[in-house]
Design a protein around this motif. Structure first.
Motif, PDB file in Angstrom:
ATOM      1  N   GLN A 109     -17.969 -12.788  33.884  1.00 53.68           N
ATOM      2  CA  GLN A 109     -18.312 -12.069  32.666  1.00 53.68           C
ATOM      3  C   GLN A 109     -18.209 -12.999  31.461  1.00 53.68           C
ATOM      4  N   ASP A 110     -17.340 -14.005  31.560  1.00 51.39           N
ATOM      5  CA  ASP A 110     -17.242 -15.020  30.522  1.00 51.39           C
ATOM      6  C   ASP A 110     -17.100 -16.374  31.212  1.00 51.39           C
ATOM      7  N   SER A 111     -16.703 -17.390  30.505  1.00 48.20           N
ATOM      8  CA  SER A 111     -16.787 -18.745  31.055  1.00 48.20           C
ATOM      9  C   SER A 111     -15.463 -19.241  31.620  1.00 48.20           C
ATOM     10  N   LEU A 112     -15.558 -20.331  32.392  1.00 43.42           N
ATOM     11  CA  LEU A 112     -14.375 -21.022  32.876  1.00 43.42           C
ATOM     12  C   LEU A 112     -13.661 -21.696  31.712  1.00 43.42           C
ATOM     13  N   ASP A 113     -12.422 -21.999  31.887  1.00 43.70           N
ATOM     14  CA  ASP A 113     -11.669 -22.747  30.888  1.00 43.70           C
ATOM     15  C   ASP A 113     -12.039 -24.222  31.059  1.00 43.70           C
ATOM     16  N   LEU A 114     -13.083 -24.676  30.327  1.00 40.79           N
ATOM     17  CA  LEU A 114     -13.589 -26.038  30.512  1.00 40.79           C
ATOM     18  C   LEU A 114     -12.605 -27.091  30.019  1.00 40.79           C
ATOM     19  N   ILE A 115     -11.739 -26.743  29.068  1.00 42.01           N
ATOM     20  CA  ILE A 115     -10.720 -27.702  28.619  1.00 42.01           C
ATOM     21  C   ILE A 115      -9.763 -27.999  29.760  1.00 42.01           C
ATOM     22  N   GLN A 116      -9.356 -26.949  30.477  1.00 41.15           N
ATOM     23  CA  GLN A 116      -8.455 -27.147  31.613  1.00 41.15           C
ATOM     24  C   GLN A 116      -9.157 -27.957  32.706  1.00 41.15           C
ATOM     25  N   ILE A 117     -10.429 -27.713  32.906  1.00 40.55           N
ATOM     26  CA  ILE A 117     -11.182 -28.473  33.906  1.00 40.55           C
ATOM     27  C   ILE A 117     -11.217 -29.943  33.509  1.00 40.55           C
ATOM     28  N   LYS A 118     -11.467 -30.233  32.231  1.00 47.07           N
ATOM     29  CA  LYS A 118     -11.500 -31.620  31.773  1.00 47.07           C
ATOM     30  C   LYS A 118     -10.132 -32.276  31.937  1.00 47.07           C
ATOM     31  N   GLU A 119      -9.068 -31.547  31.589  1.00 53.15           N
ATOM     32  CA  GLU A 119      -7.722 -32.104  31.720  1.00 53.15           C
ATOM     33  C   GLU A 119      -7.395 -32.469  33.164  1.00 53.15           C
ATOM     34  N   GLN A 120      -7.956 -31.758  34.107  1.00 55.48           N
ATOM     35  CA  GLN A 120      -7.687 -32.058  35.516  1.00 55.48           C
ATOM     36  C   GLN A 120      -8.693 -33.069  36.067  1.00 55.48           C
ATOM     37  N   ASN A 121      -9.453 -33.715  35.164  1.00 62.02           N
ATOM     38  CA  ASN A 121     -10.426 -34.752  35.520  1.00 62.02           C
ATOM     39  C   ASN A 121     -11.506 -34.272  36.476  1.00 62.02           C
ATOM     40  N   ILE A 122     -11.854 -33.028  36.370  1.00 58.99           N
ATOM     41  CA  ILE A 122     -12.974 -32.536  37.167  1.00 58.99           C
ATOM     42  C   ILE A 122     -14.256 -33.137  36.615  1.00 58.99           C
ATOM     43  N   TYR A 123     -14.365 -33.119  35.300  1.00 58.81           N
ATOM     44  CA  TYR A 123     -15.499 -33.781  34.656  1.00 58.81           C
ATOM     45  C   TYR A 123     -14.951 -34.481  33.440  1.00 58.81           C
ATOM     46  N   ASN A 124     -15.087 -35.771  33.403  1.00 53.48           N
ATOM     47  CA  ASN A 124     -14.543 -36.551  32.301  1.00 53.48           C
ATOM     48  C   ASN A 124     -15.598 -37.553  31.851  1.00 53.48           C
ATOM     49  N   PRO A 125     -16.405 -37.175  30.869  1.00 51.16           N
ATOM     50  CA  PRO A 125     -17.454 -38.101  30.420  1.00 51.16           C
ATOM     51  C   PRO A 125     -16.857 -39.343  29.777  1.00 51.16           C
ATOM     52  N   VAL A 126     -17.592 -40.448  29.854  1.00 53.11           N
ATOM     53  CA  VAL A 126     -17.149 -41.703  29.256  1.00 53.11           C
ATOM     54  C   VAL A 126     -16.997 -41.535  27.752  1.00 53.11           C
ATOM     55  N   GLU A 127     -17.999 -40.915  27.116  1.00 47.28           N
ATOM     56  CA  GLU A 127     -17.917 -40.653  25.683  1.00 47.28           C
ATOM     57  C   GLU A 127     -17.840 -39.139  25.505  1.00 47.28           C
ATOM     58  N   PRO A 128     -16.873 -38.683  24.747  1.00 46.66           N
ATOM     59  CA  PRO A 128     -16.822 -37.233  24.491  1.00 46.66           C
ATOM     60  C   PRO A 128     -18.082 -36.800  23.733  1.00 46.66           C
ATOM     61  N   LYS A 129     -18.743 -35.767  24.213  1.00 48.03           N
ATOM     62  CA  LYS A 129     -19.941 -35.244  23.578  1.00 48.03           C
ATOM     63  C   LYS A 129     -20.214 -33.853  24.116  1.00 48.03           C
ATOM     64  N   ILE A 130     -21.038 -33.131  23.443  1.00 49.81           N
ATOM     65  CA  ILE A 130     -21.447 -31.818  23.925  1.00 49.81           C
ATOM     66  C   ILE A 130     -22.557 -32.036  24.935  1.00 49.81           C
ATOM     67  N   ILE A 131     -22.424 -31.419  26.096  1.00 51.83           N
ATOM     68  CA  ILE A 131     -23.416 -31.559  27.150  1.00 51.83           C
ATOM     69  C   ILE A 131     -23.822 -30.181  27.666  1.00 51.83           C
ATOM     70  N   ASP A 132     -24.986 -30.132  28.289  1.00 58.79           N
ATOM     71  CA  ASP A 132     -25.418 -28.934  28.995  1.00 58.79           C
ATOM     72  C   ASP A 132     -24.971 -29.092  30.436  1.00 58.79           C
ATOM     73  N   ILE A 133     -24.403 -28.027  30.983  1.00 61.34           N
ATOM     74  CA  ILE A 133     -23.974 -28.101  32.373  1.00 61.34           C
ATOM     75  C   ILE A 133     -24.508 -26.917  33.154  1.00 61.34           C
ATOM     76  N   ASP A 134     -24.616 -27.130  34.433  1.00 57.98           N
ATOM     77  CA  ASP A 134     -24.905 -26.082  35.393  1.00 57.98           C
ATOM     78  C   ASP A 134     -23.694 -26.061  36.307  1.00 57.98           C
ATOM     79  N   TRP A 135     -23.118 -24.912  36.538  1.00 59.30           N
ATOM     80  CA  TRP A 135     -21.916 -24.878  37.353  1.00 59.30           C
ATOM     81  C   TRP A 135     -21.908 -23.650  38.250  1.00 59.30           C
ATOM     82  N   THR A 136     -21.296 -23.816  39.385  1.00 57.92           N
ATOM     83  CA  THR A 136     -21.109 -22.718  40.328  1.00 57.92           C
ATOM     84  C   THR A 136     -19.669 -22.748  40.806  1.00 57.92           C
ATOM     85  N   VAL A 137     -19.175 -21.594  41.158  1.00 60.83           N
ATOM     86  CA  VAL A 137     -17.818 -21.463  41.678  1.00 60.83           C
ATOM     87  C   VAL A 137     -17.917 -20.651  42.959  1.00 60.83           C
ATOM     88  N   SER A 138     -17.286 -21.145  44.013  1.00 59.85           N
ATOM     89  CA  SER A 138     -17.215 -20.369  45.245  1.00 59.85           C
ATOM     90  C   SER A 138     -15.757 -20.296  45.687  1.00 59.85           C
TER      91      SER A 138
END
Length: 182
Positions: A23-52
């Motif tokens: 109904q709403d989004s994942l906690d992307l800050i927590q995902i970044k902190e756990q190094n799930i996705y860590n871009p070289v340069e911080p920037k706003i990006i478009d993502i496609d994501w799925t959770v199973s």
């Protein structure tokens, strides 16, 4: 795979196939902190994501689609420019694929087809099917088949169903060629 169910929204709905609808989004800050996705340069990006859901937690798949979104926007802009050019032209313009289906047309072409054949054409509709006069359909097919072979066809002719709808036209059919001339 994450055993921490807090990564997922509390408003998640589990489906039979193991996917979760949020109904709403994942906690992307927590995902970044756990190094799930860590871009070289911080920037706003478009993502496609799925959770199973798995036996041990959640499987989260994240894909950076920023370049894909930029390419989509460029295609839309180019298509808009092409549409403006086609609409701005003086005279009817259309294009069809090798199965005689419309891929584009301007409003002037649509008006001509309405006037002479009393049809409302659509993208994907077959140009030959819209020619309700058998003689016009046969001539159109002959001329367009020549264009499919690479010829430019210029004719002057009458077209239309009934005497009051028949109009005299100068018709130019030209092939659309790629950069290699094909």
């Amino acid at each position: 795979i994450f055993a921490n169910p807090l990564l997922a929204s509390k408003n998640a709905e589990l489906h039979e196939n193991g996917w979760i609808k949020f109904q709403d989004s994942l906690d992307l800050i927590q995902i970044k902190e756990q190094n799930i996705y860590n871009p070289v340069e911080p920037k706003i990006i478009d993502i496609d994501w799925t959770v199973s859901v798995t036996d041990s937690g959640y499987l989260i798949q994240i894909q950076d689609i920023t370049e894909h979104k930029k390419a989509e926007a460029e295609i839309v802009e180019e298509r808009n420019i092409l549409n403006v050019m086609i609409e701005s032209a003086e005279g009817p313009i259309f294009s069809i694929d090798c199965n005689y289906r419309y891929t584009s047309f301007n409003s002037q072409h649509a008006k001509v087809m309405k006037t002479i054949f009393d049809v409302d054409i659509e993208i994907g509709g077959n140009l030959l099917d819209y020619h309700t006069n058998p003689k016009d359909r046969k001539n159109a097919k002959i001329n367009i088949d020549k264009v499919f072979k690479g010829e430019t066809v210029i004719i002057e002719s009458f077209a239309g169903d009934s005497p009051q709808n028949r109009r005299y036209f100068s018709i130019f059919h030209t092939p659309i060629k790629d950069s290699k001339g094909k």
